[in-house]
Design a protein around this motif. Sequence first.
Motif, PDB file in Angstrom:
ATOM      1  N   PRO A 118       0.803  -1.312   0.055  1.00 47.64           N
ATOM      2  CA  PRO A 118       0.007   0.075  -0.049  1.00 47.64           C
ATOM      3  C   PRO A 118       0.803   1.310  -0.027  1.00 47.64           C
ATOM      4  CG  PRO A 118      -0.810  -1.695   1.621  1.00 47.64           C
ATOM      5  CD  PRO A 118       0.581  -1.980   1.095  1.00 47.64           C
ATOM      6  N   ILE A 119       0.275   2.377  -0.486  1.00 52.22           N
ATOM      7  CA  ILE A 119       1.058   3.644  -0.473  1.00 52.22           C
ATOM      8  C   ILE A 119       1.409   3.943   1.007  1.00 52.22           C
ATOM      9  CG2 ILE A 119       0.058   4.675  -2.715  1.00 52.22           C
ATOM     10  CD1 ILE A 119      -1.883   6.364  -0.774  1.00 52.22           C
ATOM     11  N   SER A 124       1.224   3.730   6.858  1.00 58.38           N
ATOM     12  CA  SER A 124       0.939   4.303   8.173  1.00 58.38           C
ATOM     13  C   SER A 124      -0.157   4.289   9.038  1.00 58.38           C
ATOM     14  CB  SER A 124       1.337   5.994   8.058  1.00 58.38           C
ATOM     15  OG  SER A 124       0.163   6.677   7.532  1.00 58.38           O
ATOM     16  N   ALA A 125      -1.327   3.956   8.051  1.00 58.41           N
ATOM     17  CA  ALA A 125      -2.573   3.614   8.864  1.00 58.41           C
ATOM     18  C   ALA A 125      -2.587   2.242   9.543  1.00 58.41           C
ATOM     19  CB  ALA A 125      -3.693   3.737   7.822  1.00 58.41           C
ATOM     20  N   THR A 126      -1.576   1.462   9.275  1.00 56.32           N
ATOM     21  CA  THR A 126      -1.601   0.201  10.143  1.00 56.32           C
ATOM     22  C   THR A 126      -0.949   0.483  11.684  1.00 56.32           C
ATOM     23  OG1 THR A 126       0.915  -0.277   9.602  1.00 56.32           O
ATOM     24  CG2 THR A 126      -0.647  -0.935   8.009  1.00 56.32           C
ATOM     25  N   TRP A 127      -0.297   1.689  11.626  1.00 60.07           N
ATOM     26  CA  TRP A 127       0.133   2.038  13.395  1.00 60.07           C
ATOM     27  C   TRP A 127       0.945   0.465  13.734  1.00 60.07           C
ATOM     28  CZ3 TRP A 127      -1.890   5.931  16.675  1.00 60.07           C
ATOM     29  CH2 TRP A 127      -2.564   7.048  16.242  1.00 60.07           C
ATOM     30  N   ASP A 128       1.754   0.089  12.885  1.00 65.61           N
ATOM     31  CA  ASP A 128       2.568  -1.044  13.017  1.00 65.61           C
ATOM     32  C   ASP A 128       3.888  -1.008  12.454  1.00 65.61           C
ATOM     33  OD1 ASP A 128       3.248  -3.732  13.374  1.00 65.61           O
ATOM     34  OD2 ASP A 128       1.190  -4.688  12.605  1.00 65.61           O
ATOM     35  N   PRO A 129       4.627  -0.392  13.308  1.00 64.17           N
ATOM     36  CA  PRO A 129       6.236  -0.258  12.969  1.00 64.17           C
ATOM     37  C   PRO A 129       6.834  -1.521  12.391  1.00 64.17           C
ATOM     38  CG  PRO A 129       5.548   0.947  14.822  1.00 64.17           C
ATOM     39  CD  PRO A 129       4.510   0.084  14.585  1.00 64.17           C
ATOM     40  N   ILE A 385      -4.430  -5.605   3.750  1.00 66.38           N
ATOM     41  CA  ILE A 385      -5.627  -5.665   4.978  1.00 66.38           C
ATOM     42  C   ILE A 385      -5.357  -4.800   6.284  1.00 66.38           C
ATOM     43  CG2 ILE A 385      -6.562  -7.344   6.407  1.00 66.38           C
ATOM     44  CD1 ILE A 385      -5.932  -9.352   4.546  1.00 66.38           C
ATOM     45  N   LYS A 386      -4.260  -4.825   6.636  1.00 69.44           N
ATOM     46  CA  LYS A 386      -4.104  -3.913   8.021  1.00 69.44           C
ATOM     47  C   LYS A 386      -4.184  -2.578   7.711  1.00 69.44           C
ATOM     48  CE  LYS A 386      -1.887  -7.593  10.393  1.00 69.44           C
ATOM     49  NZ  LYS A 386      -0.681  -8.192  10.779  1.00 69.44           N
ATOM     50  N   SER A 387      -3.913  -2.064   6.385  1.00 67.62           N
ATOM     51  CA  SER A 387      -3.781  -0.663   6.114  1.00 67.62           C
ATOM     52  C   SER A 387      -5.178   0.059   6.067  1.00 67.62           C
ATOM     53  CB  SER A 387      -3.019  -0.228   5.025  1.00 67.62           C
ATOM     54  OG  SER A 387      -3.690  -0.772   3.561  1.00 67.62           O
ATOM     55  N   MET A 388      -6.268  -0.926   5.844  1.00 65.96           N
ATOM     56  CA  MET A 388      -7.787  -0.277   5.696  1.00 65.96           C
ATOM     57  C   MET A 388      -8.305   0.213   6.825  1.00 65.96           C
ATOM     58  SD  MET A 388      -9.154  -3.225   3.232  1.00 65.96           S
ATOM     59  CE  MET A 388      -8.101  -4.242   2.426  1.00 65.96           C
ATOM     60  N   VAL A 389      -9.104   1.302   6.487  1.00 76.80           N
ATOM     61  CA  VAL A 389      -9.460   1.929   7.730  1.00 76.80           C
ATOM     62  C   VAL A 389     -11.297   2.098   7.492  1.00 76.80           C
ATOM     63  CG1 VAL A 389      -9.781   4.104   8.994  1.00 76.80           C
ATOM     64  CG2 VAL A 389      -7.673   3.518   8.026  1.00 76.80           C
ATOM     65  N   LEU A 390     -11.632   1.297   8.459  1.00 75.81           N
ATOM     66  CA  LEU A 390     -13.358   1.399   8.360  1.00 75.81           C
ATOM     67  C   LEU A 390     -13.945   2.679   9.044  1.00 75.81           C
ATOM     68  CD1 LEU A 390     -15.809  -0.100   7.813  1.00 75.81           C
ATOM     69  CD2 LEU A 390     -15.705  -1.038   9.951  1.00 75.81           C
ATOM     70  N   LEU A 391     -14.172   3.545   8.098  1.00 82.47           N
ATOM     71  CA  LEU A 391     -14.509   5.046   8.690  1.00 82.47           C
ATOM     72  C   LEU A 391     -15.872   4.889   9.122  1.00 82.47           C
ATOM     73  CD1 LEU A 391     -13.148   6.627   5.539  1.00 82.47           C
ATOM     74  CD2 LEU A 391     -12.003   6.748   7.765  1.00 82.47           C
ATOM     75  N   LYS A 392     -16.845   4.302   8.714  1.00 82.27           N
ATOM     76  CA  LYS A 392     -18.073   4.234   9.125  1.00 82.27           C
ATOM     77  C   LYS A 392     -18.716   2.790   8.647  1.00 82.27           C
ATOM     78  CE  LYS A 392     -22.609   6.167   8.328  1.00 82.27           C
ATOM     79  NZ  LYS A 392     -23.840   7.022   7.585  1.00 82.27           N
ATOM     80  N   ASN A 393     -19.853   2.296   9.803  1.00 75.88           N
ATOM     81  CA  ASN A 393     -20.409   0.942   9.607  1.00 75.88           C
ATOM     82  C   ASN A 393     -21.664   0.912  10.334  1.00 75.88           C
ATOM     83  OD1 ASN A 393     -20.597  -1.503   8.600  1.00 75.88           O
ATOM     84  ND2 ASN A 393     -19.556  -2.445  10.373  1.00 75.88           N
TER      85      ASN A 393
END
Length: 755
Positions: A118-119, A124-129, A385-393
Amino acid sequence: MSRKLLSVGLLAVCLQGQAQLDKEVKMNQYITILMQKMTLEEKIGQLNLPSVGFDVTGPILSQGVEEKIKKGLVGGVFNTYTPAAVRKLQELAVNETRLKIPLLFGYDVIHGHRTIFPIPLGLSATWDPALVQRTARAAGDEAAADGLNWVYSPMVDIARDPRWGRVSEGAGEDPYLGSQLATAYVKGYQGNDFILDNTVLACVKHFALYGAGEAGRDYNTVDMSRLRMYNEYLPPYKAAIDAGVATVMTSFNEIDGVPATANKWLLQDLLRKQWKFNGLIVTDYTGIPEMSAHGMGDAKKVGELALNAGNEMDMVGEVFLKYGAELVKSGKVDQAVIDAACRNVLEAKYKLGLFDDPYRYVNEARNKTAIMNEAKLALSKEAAIKSMVLLKNANNTLPLQAGKKIAFIGPLVQDQRNLIGNWSGAGDWKKAVSIWSALEQKYGAGKFLYAKGANLIDDPALRKRLNDHDGQITLDEKSPEQLITDAVQTAQQADVVVAVLGEAFGMTGEAASRSMIGLPDNQLELLKALKKTGKPIVLVLMNGRPLTLQWENDNVEAILETWFGGTQAGTAIAEVLFGEANPSGKLSMTFPRNVGQVPIYYNHKNTGRPFDENQKYTSKYLDIPNSPLYPFGHGLSYTTFSYGEIKLSKPTITNADKLQVTVRVENTGNFDGVETVQLYIRDLVGSITRPVKELKRFEKVSLKKGEGKDVTFTLSVDDLKFYNTDLKFVAEPGDFKVFVGTSSEQVKEVAFSLK
Ligand code: NOJ
């Protein structure tokens, strides 16, 4: 630890230290002897870094590169790769020059080399160094197997303005998260030992403050106080230096009225003296000649400024090559400046082992096994998978149930080209898995409904601008009206609509700023037409920056941010949509309600008149709230998490103490999931004003449904420090707040103090 063990340990450390010193002495001797043989022209030749092969970010100004290599007038090249291409140029350097000095081979390996991750904004959206480090290691391994020994990454520019196209290349707005990830990238690319043939030099960029260009326009002016620099913008560069990054790239922008490329304070006082950086400094692409347009003088003058400021390699400009010798002979530049620069270039080559074996990175057999192998593809899927952010559900619309009738609608459902995003020059988009092909592979052909619904962009002027630079945006044979009509008919047959919409990859990255940051108009029109069918809508987004999504947020049931997810994006998205994987990403950059709020960031100051609904003269907009649409740190899961009250080990700490902050987090929903627990602080009274919140720790916890865990963070006085008006890094006694929660806005808080 027993005394004996301690002394054995100390001895080992001493021996290691001694071995390191011995190595350095040997290297210095080798380079001194080599430099004694070099003419001034040959030394200046080492400072020349032309581009070969592809025209990535501008005109290829370096003509006749092969001839120059043969004359010893090139220190390294970039934009070419593959063992065969690298061997060819390396042979010219090693067989045909007087001193046989091998070349460096650089490239923009930004989020993967051949296997695309992912870009960076998505990573960075994984918050997983640890995960980011693994992606950088894999990218480094692939690059090295493709002839490269130097990557122009990480980009660590803090960015608070989503109009800037290059926010896609960085880690967002926060200095702490940015620093953690800067370290991870450097460690990943460089590994522990350059002498291994799969580790490469990393290059932290763009030094410095490139993310703070006015109005989000690329290359624009930067003007910033030292306090903001030290406290908010410099930490990620510093983290990369502390992690041992081998090279630094200067930025295009000015700082305090002097372009970074001519800025002695930046390169000498800060980078060399304060931060003790002893690696190589390279300019950005034509960064030196561009200083003439900045108004710093003619080509010769800006060459003088760049050399005297401490730039050591001239990327593409060839100003050093043209004027370097003359500048030394006329006394404008000291011979010692050239010697120091040349030494640093040679040191980089020595550390890579190129003097032992110039072909260390040219290995056809390794090229076949290391590139796009199973492990790297699996990592690409994991990262996506780990970069995806669920903004609303709303109404638990996601995950989808396979038994329902689902219509996939949008220009990005079957698209492959855009999945690998910007800065993926060596990536092959034809190998990227589209959402549609992943769905067919997983669930069989003919299982789902499909309509394209819209072109990616209908605006002819924008399309032309993008296509003039390889945007590859095509128009459907059907008219825009027909596309929408077909899509609405398709949607009417379905129980749920999944709309896959977003930006074209060319709308992000370098020279890709936008003044309005919504979905392209025609795609929004499609979404509005779909809404009228009354079907529940899941919006799957692909884009490289925070977008303005107010209408979307108010009108669709679920929104899944997938960025440009890389080679395996389609499979990853399918797995998340159908609940095989549970989203866990968190935003690293604030999503504004509209562009008028920009720049917007969570760690802002309070002002003297913070927002108060009942008072007229407070800091606010009349037409919208101050708060963003989605705050920094936001990201939902298919499950829910509850947070207990924060427990502190003590209410007051001294300089010598540690403070334990414990909170119980429970998975209260119906799925196993991963939560990123975030800890922020606020310094309530200071000698300078302090942000309303600052991220200081985070931890990812994996919780089965029904499971709970105590999460404990340890803070020390160092976490309370900041740069004061004298630019001293201090902690000031007084009252603090600590917040723990699921985003920068949804937190619990307690007070403590520093004595
Ligand atoms: C210009 C970009 O600013 C920089 O990030 C990149 O590394 C160089 N071009 C080389 O392509």
